[in-house]
Design an enzyme around this catalytic site. Sequence first.
Site, PDB file in Angstrom:
ATOM      1  N   CYS A   1      -3.355   2.167   7.649  1.00  0.00           N
ATOM      2  CA  CYS A   1      -2.304   1.321   7.087  1.00  0.00           C
ATOM      3  C   CYS A   1      -2.691  -0.154   7.147  1.00  0.00           C
ATOM      4  O   CYS A   1      -2.975  -0.686   8.207  1.00  0.00           O
ATOM      5  CB  CYS A   1      -1.000   1.543   7.843  1.00  0.00           C
ATOM      6  SG  CYS A   1      -0.371   3.219   7.681  1.00  0.00           S
TER       7      CYS A   1
ATOM      8  N   CYS B   1      -3.273  -2.046  14.941  1.00  0.00           N
ATOM      9  CA  CYS B   1      -2.841  -1.773  13.571  1.00  0.00           C
ATOM     10  C   CYS B   1      -3.322  -2.840  12.598  1.00  0.00           C
ATOM     11  O   CYS B   1      -3.154  -4.042  12.833  1.00  0.00           O
ATOM     12  CB  CYS B   1      -1.314  -1.696  13.529  1.00  0.00           C
ATOM     13  SG  CYS B   1      -0.650  -1.351  11.891  1.00  0.00           S
TER      14      CYS B   1
ATOM     15  N   CYS C   1       2.482   8.694   1.822  1.00  0.00           N
ATOM     16  CA  CYS C   1       2.728   7.823   2.958  1.00  0.00           C
ATOM     17  C   CYS C   1       3.178   6.480   2.398  1.00  0.00           C
ATOM     18  O   CYS C   1       2.398   5.771   1.765  1.00  0.00           O
ATOM     19  CB  CYS C   1       1.464   7.669   3.791  1.00  0.00           C
ATOM     20  SG  CYS C   1       1.670   6.657   5.273  1.00  0.00           S
TER      21      CYS C   1
ATOM     22  N   SER D   1       6.495   6.078  17.557  1.00  0.00           N
ATOM     23  CA  SER D   1       5.134   5.680  17.928  1.00  0.00           C
ATOM     24  C   SER D   1       5.131   5.230  19.379  1.00  0.00           C
ATOM     25  O   SER D   1       5.543   4.114  19.695  1.00  0.00           O
ATOM     26  CB  SER D   1       4.650   4.549  17.006  1.00  0.00           C
ATOM     27  OG  SER D   1       4.583   4.994  15.675  1.00  0.00           O
ATOM     28  N   LEU D   2       4.636   6.104  20.271  1.00  0.00           N
ATOM     29  CA  LEU D   2       4.695   5.844  21.702  1.00  0.00           C
ATOM     30  C   LEU D   2       3.423   5.162  22.204  1.00  0.00           C
ATOM     31  O   LEU D   2       3.466   4.082  22.778  1.00  0.00           O
ATOM     32  CB  LEU D   2       4.919   7.166  22.437  1.00  0.00           C
ATOM     33  CG  LEU D   2       5.529   7.088  23.830  1.00  0.00           C
ATOM     34  CD1 LEU D   2       6.879   6.405  23.799  1.00  0.00           C
ATOM     35  CD2 LEU D   2       5.656   8.496  24.412  1.00  0.00           C
ATOM     36  N   HIS D   3       2.290   5.833  22.039  1.00  0.00           N
ATOM     37  CA  HIS D   3       0.949   5.282  22.288  1.00  0.00           C
ATOM     38  C   HIS D   3       0.610   4.996  23.745  1.00  0.00           C
ATOM     39  O   HIS D   3      -0.518   4.586  24.031  1.00  0.00           O
ATOM     40  CB  HIS D   3       0.724   4.000  21.474  1.00  0.00           C
ATOM     41  CG  HIS D   3       1.011   4.134  20.025  1.00  0.00           C
ATOM     42  ND1 HIS D   3       0.630   5.232  19.287  1.00  0.00           N
ATOM     43  CD2 HIS D   3       1.664   3.316  19.159  1.00  0.00           C
ATOM     44  CE1 HIS D   3       1.030   5.085  18.035  1.00  0.00           C
ATOM     45  NE2 HIS D   3       1.661   3.940  17.931  1.00  0.00           N
TER      46      HIS D   3
ATOM     47  N   ASN E   1      -8.152   5.199  13.892  1.00  0.00           N
ATOM     48  CA  ASN E   1      -8.857   4.995  12.632  1.00  0.00           C
ATOM     49  C   ASN E   1      -9.477   3.601  12.672  1.00  0.00           C
ATOM     50  O   ASN E   1      -8.750   2.608  12.612  1.00  0.00           O
ATOM     51  CB  ASN E   1      -7.861   5.110  11.464  1.00  0.00           C
ATOM     52  CG  ASN E   1      -8.541   5.392  10.142  1.00  0.00           C
ATOM     53  OD1 ASN E   1      -9.762   5.349  10.035  1.00  0.00           O
ATOM     54  ND2 ASN E   1      -7.737   5.678   9.129  1.00  0.00           N
TER      55      ASN E   1
ATOM     56  N   CYS F   1       3.843  -6.455   8.380  1.00  0.00           N
ATOM     57  CA  CYS F   1       4.684  -6.017   9.494  1.00  0.00           C
ATOM     58  C   CYS F   1       4.746  -7.130  10.535  1.00  0.00           C
ATOM     59  O   CYS F   1       3.716  -7.709  10.886  1.00  0.00           O
ATOM     60  CB  CYS F   1       4.124  -4.744  10.124  1.00  0.00           C
ATOM     61  SG  CYS F   1       5.151  -4.087  11.463  1.00  0.00           S
TER      62      CYS F   1
ATOM     63  N   GLY G   1       4.622  -1.698   7.653  1.00  0.00           N
ATOM     64  CA  GLY G   1       5.956  -2.140   8.030  1.00  0.00           C
ATOM     65  C   GLY G   1       6.652  -1.234   9.029  1.00  0.00           C
ATOM     66  O   GLY G   1       6.234  -0.107   9.296  1.00  0.00           O
ATOM     67  N   GLU G   2       7.743  -1.736   9.573  1.00  0.00           N
ATOM     68  CA  GLU G   2       8.597  -1.026  10.526  1.00  0.00           C
ATOM     69  C   GLU G   2       9.889  -0.623   9.821  1.00  0.00           C
ATOM     70  O   GLU G   2      10.738  -1.464   9.495  1.00  0.00           O
ATOM     71  CB  GLU G   2       8.902  -1.929  11.715  1.00  0.00           C
ATOM     72  CG  GLU G   2      10.027  -1.467  12.625  1.00  0.00           C
ATOM     73  CD  GLU G   2       9.861  -0.050  13.124  1.00  0.00           C
ATOM     74  OE1 GLU G   2      10.749   0.789  12.830  1.00  0.00           O
ATOM     75  OE2 GLU G   2       8.845   0.237  13.802  1.00  0.00           O
TER      76      GLU G   2
ATOM     77  N   CYS H   1       1.338  -4.588  16.293  1.00  0.00           N
ATOM     78  CA  CYS H   1       0.718  -3.689  17.269  1.00  0.00           C
ATOM     79  C   CYS H   1      -0.779  -3.972  17.295  1.00  0.00           C
ATOM     80  O   CYS H   1      -1.402  -4.168  16.245  1.00  0.00           O
ATOM     81  CB  CYS H   1       0.988  -2.237  16.910  1.00  0.00           C
ATOM     82  SG  CYS H   1       2.746  -1.792  17.002  1.00  0.00           S
TER      83      CYS H   1
ATOM     84  N   GLU I   1       0.817  -1.212   0.000  1.00  0.00           N
ATOM     85  CA  GLU I   1       0.000   0.000   0.000  1.00  0.00           C
ATOM     86  C   GLU I   1       0.852   1.263   0.000  1.00  0.00           C
ATOM     87  O   GLU I   1       1.928   1.310   0.586  1.00  0.00           O
ATOM     88  CB  GLU I   1      -0.874   0.056   1.258  1.00  0.00           C
ATOM     89  CG  GLU I   1      -1.953  -0.978   1.318  1.00  0.00           C
ATOM     90  CD  GLU I   1      -2.772  -0.841   2.590  1.00  0.00           C
ATOM     91  OE1 GLU I   1      -3.709  -1.630   2.756  1.00  0.00           O
ATOM     92  OE2 GLU I   1      -2.482   0.046   3.419  1.00  0.00           O
TER      93      GLU I   1
ATOM     94  N   SER J   1       9.195   7.059  10.608  1.00  0.00           N
ATOM     95  CA  SER J   1       8.456   6.651  11.795  1.00  0.00           C
ATOM     96  C   SER J   1       8.914   5.277  12.278  1.00  0.00           C
ATOM     97  O   SER J   1       9.259   4.410  11.472  1.00  0.00           O
ATOM     98  CB  SER J   1       6.953   6.609  11.479  1.00  0.00           C
ATOM     99  OG  SER J   1       6.209   6.163  12.592  1.00  0.00           O
TER     100      SER J   1
END
Length: 419
Positions: free
Chosen positions: A387, A173, A159, A266-268, A344, A166, A213-214, A170, A141, A243
């Site tokens: 994503c 995600c 993006c 990305s803390l969250h 989202n 990934c 992905g990371e 998470c 994507e 990111s």
Amino acid sequence: MLAVSMALLHHCSTPLARAVCTPARDRARVAMAMATAPSPSTPLRKSQPQQQVLLGMSENDLQQLALDLGQQSFRGKQLYHLIYKRKVREIQEFIQLPQAFRKELEEAGWKVGRSPIFQTVTAADGTVKLLLKLEDNRLVETVGIPVDEDKGSARLTACVSSQVGCPLRCSFCATGKGGFARNLRSHEIVEQVMAIEEVFNRRVTNVVFMGMGEPMLNLKAVLEAHSCLNKDIQIGQRMMTISTVGVPNTLKKLASHKLQSTLAVSLHAPNQKLREKIVPSAKSYPLNALMKDCREYYRETNRRVSFEYALLAGVNDSVENAIELAKLLHEWGPGYHVNLIPFNPIEGSEYRRPYKKAVQAFAAALESNKITVSVRQTRGLDANAACGQLRNNFQKSPLVTDTENLETELPNMDLAVAS
């Protein structure tokens, strides 16, 4: 490795099947043939040229390639113009070059390195999500996000993905729910930006490595793509963001390159216990270790770190969470910014999108504690733009290897294209 394994399986399946039902001497002959066959690392003969990609090469590299193939160096400059300015997809479409040169490039195993667009979905707000079908028939994507500024200028953000799927999974995600297939090669990252430019018929102004992905698990290719986007596609480093959810021993490597781009972490969550619930990989990279690395990154680069914080209703969106987050950031020093991202929604998720009042209260609590904060505008909700969402609709399994199987395994989906 997975692609190599599938290729080997394809080529070896027939002799292996015969070996099962043939006499011992035939089995020995088959074994001998397989033992003497070239390994994946063995250079291929001219009749089986190793595929090599032009996209991602610099102008100097392309000039040297022209010289290596017996051409004058200006042919390399022509190649550069055709690839990056004209965005020509196939070598045989390089009509400005002699036919003999085009033929020699193809016989030597060269290709441009552009993938076809498999699916396009446009949201009502103008956001466009593309699925690119890669050479091994995997889908990746990329999203184009147009923003019209008040002063009449316009931004177009791409993006981009760095992996097919990934492995970090998470909990909120969509990408992780679709499984992991492989890392992207650098040209497969660059071509996403070029595809967005073609669809919108205008230049991309900003790039965020925030897709599938990371990036830190594919850092070499990400840095190569970053360099190409900067030097060849001519997007300023300050217009790019990388990111990461945090991978041990990678932020120091990234800092050593002294990029002018933004690092977004990305803390969250404001504490280790809650972060482990949301981000499983946090167990192997504790919050204190991550924050220490972020502090060192700031000291090394003098570039402010941006923290991404996905707001999940009833999970991490309370005012108390905001105050705890502010305390955490002050503890680890200056140079931080928080970007709040209202969740989202994705199909089958246990999480909910927070109410607008909760988002505003969280932001206000951070600001009152002297933390710089912004709230990301949600784009493309009606186009499965989170994503991984669109890719998961089409390719649940990362093991599809041919177009015929891909088409038969797809659900009969009605994707309404809003305009």
